[in-house]
Design a protein around this motif. Structure first.
Motif, PDB file in Angstrom:
ATOM      1  N   ASN A 195     -23.837  27.373  79.936  1.00 47.09           N
ATOM      2  CA  ASN A 195     -22.887  26.423  79.329  1.00 47.09           C
ATOM      3  C   ASN A 195     -23.057  26.334  77.806  1.00 47.09           C
ATOM      4  O   ASN A 195     -22.718  25.338  77.180  1.00 47.09           O
ATOM      5  CB  ASN A 195     -22.963  25.032  79.979  1.00 47.09           C
ATOM      6  CG  ASN A 195     -24.237  24.291  79.655  1.00 47.09           C
ATOM      7  OD1 ASN A 195     -25.210  24.890  79.203  1.00 47.09           O
ATOM      8  ND2 ASN A 195     -24.231  22.994  79.848  1.00 47.09           N
ATOM      9  N   LEU A 221     -27.480  24.936  70.534  1.00 44.18           N
ATOM     10  CA  LEU A 221     -28.033  23.789  69.814  1.00 44.18           C
ATOM     11  C   LEU A 221     -29.371  24.143  69.185  1.00 44.18           C
ATOM     12  O   LEU A 221     -29.836  23.463  68.282  1.00 44.18           O
ATOM     13  CB  LEU A 221     -28.213  22.602  70.766  1.00 44.18           C
ATOM     14  CG  LEU A 221     -26.933  22.118  71.431  1.00 44.18           C
ATOM     15  CD1 LEU A 221     -27.221  20.916  72.310  1.00 44.18           C
ATOM     16  CD2 LEU A 221     -25.886  21.771  70.392  1.00 44.18           C
ATOM     17  N   MET A 244     -25.497  25.829  75.893  1.00 42.90           N
ATOM     18  CA  MET A 244     -26.369  24.820  75.295  1.00 42.90           C
ATOM     19  C   MET A 244     -27.406  25.464  74.383  1.00 42.90           C
ATOM     20  O   MET A 244     -28.002  24.798  73.540  1.00 42.90           O
ATOM     21  CB  MET A 244     -27.084  24.004  76.384  1.00 42.90           C
ATOM     22  CG  MET A 244     -26.208  22.961  77.043  1.00 42.90           C
ATOM     23  SD  MET A 244     -25.695  21.619  75.958  1.00 42.90           S
ATOM     24  CE  MET A 244     -27.110  20.530  76.103  1.00 42.90           C
ATOM     25  N   VAL A 284     -17.331  13.525  84.877  1.00 41.52           N
ATOM     26  CA  VAL A 284     -16.468  14.355  84.037  1.00 41.52           C
ATOM     27  C   VAL A 284     -15.667  15.346  84.891  1.00 41.52           C
ATOM     28  O   VAL A 284     -14.760  16.007  84.404  1.00 41.52           O
ATOM     29  CB  VAL A 284     -17.345  15.098  82.997  1.00 41.52           C
ATOM     30  CG1 VAL A 284     -16.515  15.842  81.994  1.00 41.52           C
ATOM     31  CG2 VAL A 284     -18.249  14.112  82.269  1.00 41.52           C
ATOM     32  N   VAL A 312     -17.317  23.132  73.455  1.00 37.89           N
ATOM     33  CA  VAL A 312     -17.105  21.783  73.987  1.00 37.89           C
ATOM     34  C   VAL A 312     -16.382  21.861  75.331  1.00 37.89           C
ATOM     35  O   VAL A 312     -16.738  21.194  76.294  1.00 37.89           O
ATOM     36  CB  VAL A 312     -16.308  20.928  72.972  1.00 37.89           C
ATOM     37  CG1 VAL A 312     -15.884  19.625  73.604  1.00 37.89           C
ATOM     38  CG2 VAL A 312     -17.149  20.684  71.729  1.00 37.89           C
ATOM     39  N   ILE A 319     -14.284   9.686  76.667  1.00 42.05           N
ATOM     40  CA  ILE A 319     -14.051  10.557  75.510  1.00 42.05           C
ATOM     41  C   ILE A 319     -13.202  11.761  75.878  1.00 42.05           C
ATOM     42  O   ILE A 319     -12.576  12.361  75.015  1.00 42.05           O
ATOM     43  CB  ILE A 319     -15.368  11.038  74.850  1.00 42.05           C
ATOM     44  CG1 ILE A 319     -16.188  11.882  75.815  1.00 42.05           C
ATOM     45  CG2 ILE A 319     -16.181   9.873  74.314  1.00 42.05           C
ATOM     46  CD1 ILE A 319     -17.252  12.700  75.130  1.00 42.05           C
ATOM     47  N   HIS A 320     -13.163  12.082  77.181  1.00 45.57           N
ATOM     48  CA  HIS A 320     -12.290  13.181  77.573  1.00 45.57           C
ATOM     49  C   HIS A 320     -10.886  12.680  77.911  1.00 45.57           C
ATOM     50  O   HIS A 320     -10.073  13.432  78.425  1.00 45.57           O
ATOM     51  CB  HIS A 320     -12.880  13.941  78.767  1.00 45.57           C
ATOM     52  CG  HIS A 320     -14.091  14.731  78.415  1.00 45.57           C
ATOM     53  ND1 HIS A 320     -14.060  15.736  77.490  1.00 45.57           N
ATOM     54  CD2 HIS A 320     -15.376  14.645  78.820  1.00 45.57           C
ATOM     55  CE1 HIS A 320     -15.277  16.251  77.356  1.00 45.57           C
ATOM     56  NE2 HIS A 320     -16.101  15.596  78.149  1.00 45.57           N
ATOM     57  N   ILE A 350     -18.678  22.776  82.728  1.00 44.53           N
ATOM     58  CA  ILE A 350     -19.963  23.140  83.337  1.00 44.53           C
ATOM     59  C   ILE A 350     -20.984  22.088  82.927  1.00 44.53           C
ATOM     60  O   ILE A 350     -21.496  22.082  81.817  1.00 44.53           O
ATOM     61  CB  ILE A 350     -20.407  24.540  82.870  1.00 44.53           C
ATOM     62  CG1 ILE A 350     -19.299  25.560  83.174  1.00 44.53           C
ATOM     63  CG2 ILE A 350     -21.718  24.926  83.531  1.00 44.53           C
ATOM     64  CD1 ILE A 350     -19.465  26.881  82.488  1.00 44.53           C
ATOM     65  N   GLY A 351     -21.251  21.136  83.820  1.00 46.63           N
ATOM     66  CA  GLY A 351     -22.111  20.011  83.495  1.00 46.63           C
ATOM     67  C   GLY A 351     -23.578  20.376  83.571  1.00 46.63           C
ATOM     68  O   GLY A 351     -23.953  21.441  84.064  1.00 46.63           O
ATOM     69  N   ARG A 353     -18.802  23.103  78.069  1.00 44.37           N
ATOM     70  CA  ARG A 353     -19.744  22.096  78.573  1.00 44.37           C
ATOM     71  C   ARG A 353     -19.033  21.001  79.354  1.00 44.37           C
ATOM     72  O   ARG A 353     -19.636  20.329  80.194  1.00 44.37           O
ATOM     73  CB  ARG A 353     -20.522  21.487  77.405  1.00 44.37           C
ATOM     74  CG  ARG A 353     -21.414  22.506  76.743  1.00 44.37           C
ATOM     75  CD  ARG A 353     -22.083  21.960  75.518  1.00 44.37           C
ATOM     76  NE  ARG A 353     -22.508  23.055  74.656  1.00 44.37           N
ATOM     77  CZ  ARG A 353     -22.409  23.036  73.344  1.00 44.37           C
ATOM     78  NH1 ARG A 353     -21.912  21.980  72.722  1.00 44.37           N
ATOM     79  NH2 ARG A 353     -22.807  24.064  72.640  1.00 44.37           N
ATOM     80  N   TYR A 354     -17.737  20.846  79.082  1.00 45.01           N
ATOM     81  CA  TYR A 354     -16.940  19.894  79.841  1.00 45.01           C
ATOM     82  C   TYR A 354     -16.749  20.394  81.269  1.00 45.01           C
ATOM     83  O   TYR A 354     -16.847  19.633  82.234  1.00 45.01           O
ATOM     84  CB  TYR A 354     -15.611  19.710  79.109  1.00 45.01           C
ATOM     85  CG  TYR A 354     -14.517  19.020  79.867  1.00 45.01           C
ATOM     86  CD1 TYR A 354     -14.719  17.767  80.428  1.00 45.01           C
ATOM     87  CD2 TYR A 354     -13.269  19.612  79.986  1.00 45.01           C
ATOM     88  CE1 TYR A 354     -13.692  17.137  81.109  1.00 45.01           C
ATOM     89  CE2 TYR A 354     -12.240  18.988  80.654  1.00 45.01           C
ATOM     90  CZ  TYR A 354     -12.470  17.751  81.230  1.00 45.01           C
ATOM     91  OH  TYR A 354     -11.465  17.137  81.893  1.00 45.01           O
ATOM     92  N   ALA A 379     -18.453   9.469  79.086  1.00 43.83           N
ATOM     93  CA  ALA A 379     -17.962  10.841  78.936  1.00 43.83           C
ATOM     94  C   ALA A 379     -16.523  10.952  79.421  1.00 43.83           C
ATOM     95  O   ALA A 379     -15.689  11.610  78.795  1.00 43.83           O
ATOM     96  CB  ALA A 379     -18.854  11.804  79.697  1.00 43.83           C
TER      97      ALA A 379
END
Lengths: 259, 428
Positions: free
Chosen positions: A54, A59, A56, A165, A84, A114-115, A90-91, A87-88, A111
């Motif tokens: 995803n 970072l 990550m 999400v 973004v 914000i989506h 694939i949690g 990751r939305y 979450a």
């Protein structure tokens, strides 16, 4: 066109930290609605591989990737793909429970909000907490702190937060390593429930856990070369990995004769 | 017999049958404990020295804020007696008519315009008579402790040296002192203009430095890549925090007062005050102090942002939040108490700064209240500095009183900020 049976396919995946090749040449296919475990000794790149699914890893400064990670046939690392969005869909659940310092309700609702979640937020919070098998324990304290509950409850809150999400995949990075056996058992039962709706990839140190919960297992190990890179040495059904492994190193590892 | 043997004997004598004693193989244990106690004493004594220094400072200020003074009346109050009735016992109407006859009609009307005599109480009118007609002057002053311990001698001395003059015990810090504008007479001097000037200046400083500082800190911590140029920027912000404040004053003079004169004098807004048609305004001073505290605010905010656990950022990104959503919803709320603490410290420093204000051009003797960011101004530290530099003793007493006010102002600003911080502090 038939439905693709694999959620992820990796082709020649290499992950670098700066000049260091951490994970080398991974080619595995993660099946849909199954639990896939990644096991192996410390420092062989299990979490690094998981985070590649995803994006990550980005970072961490100075990481880059060669090769492809296909998600539903689409390469996640193409320029047009927004991390973004990745990751939305694939949690992720992390090793240490990390609820936000907000109320339990807000932890789940944030979450989704914000989506741009339009529906009834109370219903979403309730259904997410129910799916995470936490609703009965926290329904009366929804507005107290997400940090005031036990570690096992916090981890299930983090799972509820990820579910809210509505992702397609849940990645779990040693989700039970900071928990006691009872809380671990609850998380494992929960994973069996969740796999009806989601594809789950879990990194674990605990071989019994991998044997108990997963359908497929990827065995990772340092490849022994001068670069000390990790790679997947064997990928098969869990049953086979633990009973009739083809690779001698896998056999040594799962039977505890490693090193 | 050594102390060690003594101790062994003592322990053994206190033992009951069946007890065993563990003789420590760590023969240096007592030496280590001794060293620990020595350092504890060192730490304690540094705390005590700090407290003593602070107490000495406060006592010194208190000493000068109260005490005996000899007041000499320019005009003997007895000359204003009406039919043998002394000034103190006259009615309000009598006092008003006295003012009307003794003052020029212009001065009387001006007083009446400021606040009509009907609205003024008798006490206020009496104070006016004392201020305008009797006109006390300070002849000699004594500090508080001398006034208490030596009052008999002081009284005898005053009676002998200043016959006919009034010896009174006064507090230099009074409500009038705070509410009166600056004056050339110590008895009537006040610090209203300086307080207002300080408040206006610090307001501009906060409005400028807080958003800029926090913004820069967010950029440096959350957005900027860790490359050569950003490392140079970070290092230099740290260096800037150590630059002497007078240098900032010179910078402010060059930029805000001279180059940006049109802006800081208000000319671009068409607000030119004829008396301040240059850049030596509150705006210039506030911006200069803002530049001075900006590095401190940035560094403190960076620290606070760095202290937010990485796991929160990961959780947020893992849910598909953008960088902005992560910063706004998680990083900032958790860093805010720390950011506010840093800002409080920085603003406290700014409010006591004198040197840059001198360079930027604070006025030393104005009695007109500042009314906008484009006003001429003075500030409390400037006033204090100016008064302590005067040769007459009475101004130093006034300076001490002004220091008390400055400290009180500082503490109340800090209290307000701490209140805000606790409100924003995370509830969970």
């Amino acid at each position: 066109m038939t439905e693709i049976n694999y959620v992820f396919e990796t082709h020649g995946l290499n992950i670098f930290y700066g000049n260091f090749l951490a994970v080398a040449d991974v080619n595995i296919n993660i099946p849909r609605h199954k639990i896939t475990a990644i096991i192996g000794p410390s420092g062989c790149g299990k979490s690094t591989l998981l985070r590649a699914f995803n994006r990550m890893n980005e970072l961490v400064p100075d990481t880059h990737i060669h090769g492809e990670v296909l998600f539903e046939g689409q390469n996640l690392y193409e320029k047009s793909v927004d991390p973004v969005e990745v990751r939305y869909r694939i949690g992720m659940v992390f090793q240490k429970p990390n609820p936000f310092p907000k109320s339990i309700y807000e932890n789940v609702a944030w979450a989704a909000r914000i989506h741009g979640h339009k529906g009834n937020m109370d219903e979403l919070v309730e259904s997410s907490l129910r799916q995470a098998a936490l609703w009965d324990e926290v329904k009366d304290i929804l507005h107290s702190s997400g940090l005031a509950i036990s570690g096992g409850q916090q981890q299930r809150l983090c799972i509820a937060r990820a579910i809210a999400v509505k992702p397609e995949v849940i990645l779990m990075d040693e989700p039970a390593s900071a928990l006691d056996p009872i809380a671990t058992l609850k998380i494992e039962e929960l994973m069996q429930e969740l796999k009806q709706k989601y594809t789950i990839v879990i990194v674990t140190h605990n071989m019994q856990q991998a044997a108990r919960v997963s359908d497929h297992t990827a065995m990772m190990m340092l490849n022994g070369g001068a670069t000390r890179s990790g790679t997947v040495i064997e990928f098969d059904e869990t049953n086979k990995i633990f009973t009739r492994p083809t690779d001698k190193r896998t056999e040594d590892y799962v039977t505890g004769r490693f090193g | 017999m050594t102390a060690k043997e003594n101790r062994k004997k003592r322990i053994e004598s206190s033992m009951r049958p069946g007890d065993t004693v563990l003789y420590s193989p760590l023969s240096n244990l007592s030496a280590r404990n001794r060293l620990g106690r020595t350092w504890q004493l060192v730490f304690l004594s540094s705390t005590i020295i700090g407290i003593l220094a602070l107490t000495a400072l406060l006592l010194n200020i208190l000493d000068r804020s109260f005490g005996y003074v000899v007041l000499h009346a320019k005009v003997d109050p007895a000359t204003f007696a009406v039919d043998g009735l002394p000034l103190e016992e006259q009615t309000k109407d009598q006092l008003v008519s006295l003012l009307e006859t003794e003052l020029s009609s212009g001065a009387f009307n001006k007083l009446n315009n400021e606040k009509s005599f009907e609205e003024r109480s008798r006490a206020e009118v009496y104070a006016l008579v004392i201020e305008r007609l009797v006109k006390y002057e300070v002849e000699e002053t004594w500090p508080l402790f001398e006034s208490i311990t030596n009052s008999g001698e002081i009284k005898a001395y005053a009676a002998q040296e200043y016959p006919g003059d009034k010896l009174t015990f006064i507090s230099w810090l009074t409500a009038d002192f705070i509410s009166r504008p600056q004056s050339s007479e110590a008895v009537t001097a006040g610090i209203r203009t300086a307080i207002l000037g300080s408040l206006w200046t610090i307001l501009i400083t906060i409005l400028f430095a807080f958003p800029m500082g926090v913004g820069a800190a967010i950029y440096l911590e959350e957005y900027a890549a860790d490359n050569w140029m950003n490392r140079v920027i970070r290092t230099n912000i740290n260096n800037l925090a150590g630059v002497p404040s007078i240098i900032y004053g010179i910078l402010g003079l060059a930029i805000f007062v001279r180059v940006l004169e049109k802006l800081t004098s208000g000319a671009v807004f068409g607000l030119v005050d004829p008396t301040t048609a240059n850049g030596r305004t509150i705006l210039s001073a506030g911006l200069t102090l803002g530049l001075l505290v900006l590095p401190v605010i940035i560094i403190n905010a960076q620290e606070a942002i760095r202290a937010v656990p990485q796991s929160l950022r990961k959780a947020s990104y893992g849910l598909g939040a953008t960088r902005w959503q992560t910063v706004w919803s998680h990083v900032l709320p958790n860093a805010l108490p720390g950011i506010l603490t840093g800002t409080i410290l920085a603003i406290s420093r700014a409010i006591g700064e004198t040197a840059p204000l001198v360079v930027v051009g604070a006025s030393t003797a104005i009695s007109m209240d500042p009314s906008s960011p484009f006003s001429k101004f003075t500030a409390l530290p400037i006033q204090i500095y100016q008064w302590t530099a005067r040769p007459q003793e009475e101004w130093r007493h006034l300076a001490a009183a002004a220091i008390v006010v400055l400290l009180a102002l500082l503490l109340s600003l800090n209290a307000a900020a701490i209140f805000l911080r606790n409100r924003f502090a995370r509830k969970y």
